[in-house]
Write an enzyme that holds these catalytic residues in place. Structure first.
Site, PDB file in Angstrom:
ATOM      1  N   ARG A  59     -10.770  34.792 -60.365  1.00 25.58           N
ATOM      2  CA  ARG A  59     -11.979  35.367 -59.777  1.00 25.58           C
ATOM      3  C   ARG A  59     -11.626  36.530 -58.848  1.00 25.58           C
ATOM      4  O   ARG A  59     -12.275  37.575 -58.849  1.00 25.58           O
ATOM      5  CB  ARG A  59     -12.748  34.286 -59.016  1.00 25.58           C
ATOM      6  CG  ARG A  59     -14.177  34.661 -58.720  1.00 25.58           C
ATOM      7  CD  ARG A  59     -15.009  33.440 -58.338  1.00 25.58           C
ATOM      8  NE  ARG A  59     -14.670  32.914 -57.046  1.00 25.58           N
ATOM      9  CZ  ARG A  59     -14.522  31.614 -56.761  1.00 25.58           C
ATOM     10  NH1 ARG A  59     -14.673  30.711 -57.691  1.00 25.58           N
ATOM     11  NH2 ARG A  59     -14.231  31.215 -55.544  1.00 25.58           N
ATOM     12  N   ARG A  86     -22.043  44.871 -54.207  1.00 25.49           N
ATOM     13  CA  ARG A  86     -20.814  44.316 -54.783  1.00 25.49           C
ATOM     14  C   ARG A  86     -20.166  45.294 -55.757  1.00 25.49           C
ATOM     15  O   ARG A  86     -19.009  45.124 -56.124  1.00 25.49           O
ATOM     16  CB  ARG A  86     -21.115  43.028 -55.554  1.00 25.49           C
ATOM     17  CG  ARG A  86     -21.341  41.826 -54.669  1.00 25.49           C
ATOM     18  CD  ARG A  86     -21.467  40.573 -55.526  1.00 25.49           C
ATOM     19  NE  ARG A  86     -22.138  39.508 -54.818  1.00 25.49           N
ATOM     20  CZ  ARG A  86     -21.539  38.703 -53.944  1.00 25.49           C
ATOM     21  NH1 ARG A  86     -20.259  38.836 -53.703  1.00 25.49           N
ATOM     22  NH2 ARG A  86     -22.213  37.767 -53.333  1.00 25.49           N
ATOM     23  N   ARG A 102     -11.987  24.780 -50.155  1.00 23.33           N
ATOM     24  CA  ARG A 102     -13.384  25.003 -49.810  1.00 23.33           C
ATOM     25  C   ARG A 102     -14.302  23.906 -50.352  1.00 23.33           C
ATOM     26  O   ARG A 102     -14.131  23.432 -51.458  1.00 23.33           O
ATOM     27  CB  ARG A 102     -13.815  26.363 -50.369  1.00 23.33           C
ATOM     28  CG  ARG A 102     -15.059  26.895 -49.757  1.00 23.33           C
ATOM     29  CD  ARG A 102     -15.188  28.347 -50.067  1.00 23.33           C
ATOM     30  NE  ARG A 102     -15.619  28.558 -51.447  1.00 23.33           N
ATOM     31  CZ  ARG A 102     -16.198  29.674 -51.860  1.00 23.33           C
ATOM     32  NH1 ARG A 102     -16.402  30.668 -51.009  1.00 23.33           N
ATOM     33  NH2 ARG A 102     -16.565  29.815 -53.106  1.00 23.33           N
ATOM     34  N   ARG A 109     -16.376  22.462 -55.607  1.00 23.12           N
ATOM     35  CA  ARG A 109     -16.772  23.060 -56.873  1.00 23.12           C
ATOM     36  C   ARG A 109     -15.566  23.210 -57.794  1.00 23.12           C
ATOM     37  O   ARG A 109     -14.467  23.484 -57.339  1.00 23.12           O
ATOM     38  CB  ARG A 109     -17.370  24.453 -56.632  1.00 23.12           C
ATOM     39  CG  ARG A 109     -18.706  24.416 -55.951  1.00 23.12           C
ATOM     40  CD  ARG A 109     -19.148  25.767 -55.448  1.00 23.12           C
ATOM     41  NE  ARG A 109     -18.567  26.894 -56.195  1.00 23.12           N
ATOM     42  CZ  ARG A 109     -18.974  28.152 -56.043  1.00 23.12           C
ATOM     43  NH1 ARG A 109     -19.940  28.436 -55.204  1.00 23.12           N
ATOM     44  NH2 ARG A 109     -18.410  29.120 -56.710  1.00 23.12           N
ATOM     45  N   LYS A 161     -16.021  36.843 -44.305  1.00 16.38           N
ATOM     46  CA  LYS A 161     -16.939  37.885 -43.850  1.00 16.38           C
ATOM     47  C   LYS A 161     -18.327  37.343 -43.536  1.00 16.38           C
ATOM     48  O   LYS A 161     -18.976  37.836 -42.634  1.00 16.38           O
ATOM     49  CB  LYS A 161     -16.997  39.042 -44.848  1.00 16.38           C
ATOM     50  CG  LYS A 161     -17.611  38.718 -46.169  1.00 16.38           C
ATOM     51  CD  LYS A 161     -17.419  39.880 -47.128  1.00 16.38           C
ATOM     52  CE  LYS A 161     -17.799  39.491 -48.528  1.00 16.38           C
ATOM     53  NZ  LYS A 161     -19.234  39.199 -48.710  1.00 16.38           N
TER      54      LYS A 161
END
Ligand SMILES: [Zn+2]
Length: 213
Positions: free
Chosen positions: A168, A88, A125, A157, A13
């Site tokens: 998550r 959020r 990622r 990460r 997004k």
């Protein structure tokens, strides 16, 4: 034109919101960038936010909303804006609604991508150590070692490992669904299938905007 982008991490997004803002000539407001700006510049709001962060506390929604209102009042937002990364939670959506008053959000674009596809994307990622920008592996040259944006070092990460990503997403999912329901009841929600090729998602978004107003 006041738009909000909604979607789970990895739905693309941020990238889509930025592209669309350029097409429409409206401002792109990433809540993450906005925070980093206030912290780096040491603004009054930045110092306020830092006070909470230093104590290990969440920055109250009111502080974030003050940053957003401050940003919206800048000249480049006259034609409108696209908000990415906020709200959020349902409480944040309600607080934003109160803050915007009689100039509310027009449309909420929900980019939907299934869990398996998100895990596939996120586990590949890479992030920048300096500015924090995340990149999909396929967006970068194979031998890229530096952030295209700031030249910082790129790394994977620890929380972009598949099992961590899955956990998550399971935390985020009910929140995103709650927001989708909230904006759905206001008839502002447009769902976009985010698993299709990027160009098709872009087309769908433009069509959704044409239906505004
Ligand atoms: Zn960077």
């Amino acid at each position: 034109m006041r738009l909000v982008f909604l979607g789970l991490a990895g739905a693309g997004k941020g990238t889509q919101a930025k592209t669309l803002s350029e097409k429409l000539g409206v401002a792109f407001i990433s809540s993450g960038d906005m925070f980093r700006h206030h912290l780096a510049q040491g603004t009054e709001l930045g110092k306020l936010a830092k006070g909470y962060m230093d104590k290990g506390e969440m920055v109250p929604d009111e502080v974030t909303i003050r940053m957003i209102l401050d940003r919206i009042n800048q000249g480049d937002c006259q034609k409108g804006f696209i908000l990415d990364g906020f709200p959020r939670t349902l409480n944040q959506a309600k607080a934003l609604e109160r803050a915007l008053g009689d100039a509310p959000v027009d449309r909420v674009l929900y980019i939907k991508v299934g869990e398996e596809e998100l895990v596939r994307r996120l586990a590949g990622r890479i992030s920048c150590r300096t500015c924090g920008t995340p990149y999909a592996q396929q967006m970068l040259a194979d031998d890229a070692k530096q952030c295209p944006r700031c030249g910082g070092e790129l790394y994977q990460r620890a929380d972009d490992q598949p099992e961590v990503v899955r956990r998550r997403l399971q935390v985020q999912w009910p929140e995103v669904q709650g927001l989708a329901d909230f904006y759905g009841r206001q008839r502002k929600l447009v769902e976009i299938d985010g698993e299709r090729p990027v160009e098709q998602v872009e087309e769908e978004l433009v069509k959704a905007i044409d239906r505004v107003g």
